[in-house]
Design a protein around this motif. Sequence first.
Motif, short mmCIF file in Angstrom:
data_model
loop_
_atom_site.label_atom_id
_atom_site.label_comp_id
_atom_site.label_asym_id
_atom_site.label_seq_id
_atom_site.Cartn_x
_atom_site.Cartn_y
_atom_site.Cartn_z
N ARG A 1 0.86 -1.18 0.00
CA ARG A 1 0.00 0.00 0.00
C ARG A 1 0.89 1.23 0.00
NH1 ARG A 1 0.41 1.54 5.28
NH2 ARG A 1 0.87 -0.11 6.74
N CYS A 2 0.28 2.39 -0.02
CA CYS A 2 1.04 3.64 0.00
C CYS A 2 1.77 3.81 1.34
CB CYS A 2 0.11 4.83 -0.23
SG CYS A 2 -0.64 4.88 -1.85
N SER A 3 2.96 4.37 1.29
CA SER A 3 3.72 4.61 2.52
C SER A 3 3.30 5.90 3.20
CB SER A 3 5.21 4.68 2.21
OG SER A 3 5.66 3.46 1.69
N GLN B 1 12.15 9.63 -4.07
CA GLN B 1 10.88 9.82 -4.76
C GLN B 1 10.44 8.49 -5.33
OE1 GLN B 1 10.88 12.87 -7.73
NE2 GLN B 1 8.78 12.51 -8.31
N PHE B 2 9.21 8.10 -5.06
CA PHE B 2 8.65 6.85 -5.56
C PHE B 2 7.54 7.18 -6.55
CE2 PHE B 2 10.31 5.90 -1.33
CZ PHE B 2 11.13 4.82 -1.62
N ALA B 3 7.65 6.63 -7.73
CA ALA B 3 6.65 6.84 -8.77
C ALA B 3 5.40 6.02 -8.45
CB ALA B 3 7.23 6.43 -10.12
N PRO B 4 4.28 6.40 -9.04
CA PRO B 4 3.06 5.60 -8.85
C PRO B 4 3.29 4.16 -9.31
CG PRO B 4 2.53 7.68 -9.88
CD PRO B 4 4.02 7.59 -9.84
N ILE C 1 9.72 10.85 0.22
CA ILE C 1 10.03 10.60 1.63
C ILE C 1 11.40 11.21 1.93
CG2 ILE C 1 10.39 8.85 3.40
CD1 ILE C 1 8.52 7.04 1.79
N ALA C 2 11.41 12.12 2.90
CA ALA C 2 12.63 12.79 3.31
C ALA C 2 13.12 12.19 4.63
CB ALA C 2 12.37 14.28 3.50
N THR C 3 14.42 11.91 4.69
CA THR C 3 15.05 11.46 5.94
C THR C 3 15.89 12.61 6.45
OG1 THR C 3 15.13 9.20 5.07
CG2 THR C 3 16.49 9.69 7.01
N LEU C 4 15.58 13.06 7.65
CA LEU C 4 16.27 14.20 8.25
C LEU C 4 17.50 13.74 9.04
CD1 LEU C 4 13.11 16.10 9.52
CD2 LEU C 4 14.30 16.37 7.35
N LYS C 5 18.36 14.67 9.37
CA LYS C 5 19.58 14.35 10.10
C LYS C 5 19.30 13.77 11.48
CE LYS C 5 22.79 17.38 7.77
NZ LYS C 5 23.71 18.51 7.85
N ASN C 6 18.16 14.10 12.06
CA ASN C 6 17.82 13.55 13.38
C ASN C 6 17.20 12.16 13.27
OD1 ASN C 6 15.29 14.16 12.39
ND2 ASN C 6 14.79 15.67 13.97
N GLY C 7 17.13 11.60 12.05
CA GLY C 7 16.65 10.23 11.85
C GLY C 7 15.18 10.11 11.53
N ALA D 1 5.20 23.71 -4.38
CA ALA D 1 6.29 24.44 -5.04
C ALA D 1 7.57 24.35 -4.21
CB ALA D 1 5.90 25.89 -5.25
N ASN D 2 7.44 24.42 -2.88
CA ASN D 2 8.61 24.32 -2.00
C ASN D 2 9.29 22.96 -2.13
OD1 ASN D 2 8.31 26.90 -0.96
ND2 ASN D 2 7.03 26.21 0.74
N VAL D 3 8.50 21.90 -2.25
CA VAL D 3 9.05 20.55 -2.36
C VAL D 3 9.73 20.38 -3.72
CG1 VAL D 3 8.49 18.09 -2.41
CG2 VAL D 3 7.45 19.58 -0.70
N LYS D 4 9.15 20.93 -4.76
CA LYS D 4 9.77 20.86 -6.10
C LYS D 4 11.12 21.57 -6.08
CE LYS D 4 5.47 20.37 -8.64
NZ LYS D 4 4.52 20.96 -9.57
N LYS D 5 11.18 22.72 -5.41
CA LYS D 5 12.44 23.46 -5.29
C LYS D 5 13.45 22.64 -4.48
CE LYS D 5 14.29 27.84 -3.62
NZ LYS D 5 14.01 29.09 -2.92
N LEU D 6 12.98 22.01 -3.40
CA LEU D 6 13.84 21.18 -2.56
C LEU D 6 14.40 20.00 -3.36
CD1 LEU D 6 14.88 20.57 0.35
CD2 LEU D 6 12.82 19.19 0.65
#
Length: 125
Positions: free
Chosen positions: A29-31, A50-53, A63-69, A79-84
């Motif tokens: 299923r979707c994550s 990034q996971f395609a359909p 899905i972003a993994t941050l430095k704090n885990g 738009a912010n995510v596209k820039k990221l």
Amino acid sequence: MKSTVLFLLSIIFLDQCGVQGTLIIRNQRCSCINTRRGMIHHRSLVDLKQFAPSPNCNKTEIIATLKNGIQTCLNPDSANVKKLMKEWEKQVSQKKKQKRGKKTQKNKKPRKTKKPQGPRSKKTP
């Protein structure tokens, strides 16, 4: 006797090869159920995937993994995510270029430099 042992070993070998060839599906299923609101700076990221359909999930997931885990889902339409994503891809490509540069420097042979020749003293008998 030898042929029986050889036959059994070949069956075991074929069985093991078959086990290693199985597909591993990410999820059934979707994550991402919810997406995070707000801005994430690319310097706080460890990984961004990034996971395609797919047949199991009909939407694009980021899905972003941050430095704090912590792993968090991002809205792929933002738009912010596209820039990221662009900044992350740029950062990853720069790291790859740096690694390639280091590999080529390691493969180069060091240049031999001529040693300065000073006056030679001759011994007389």
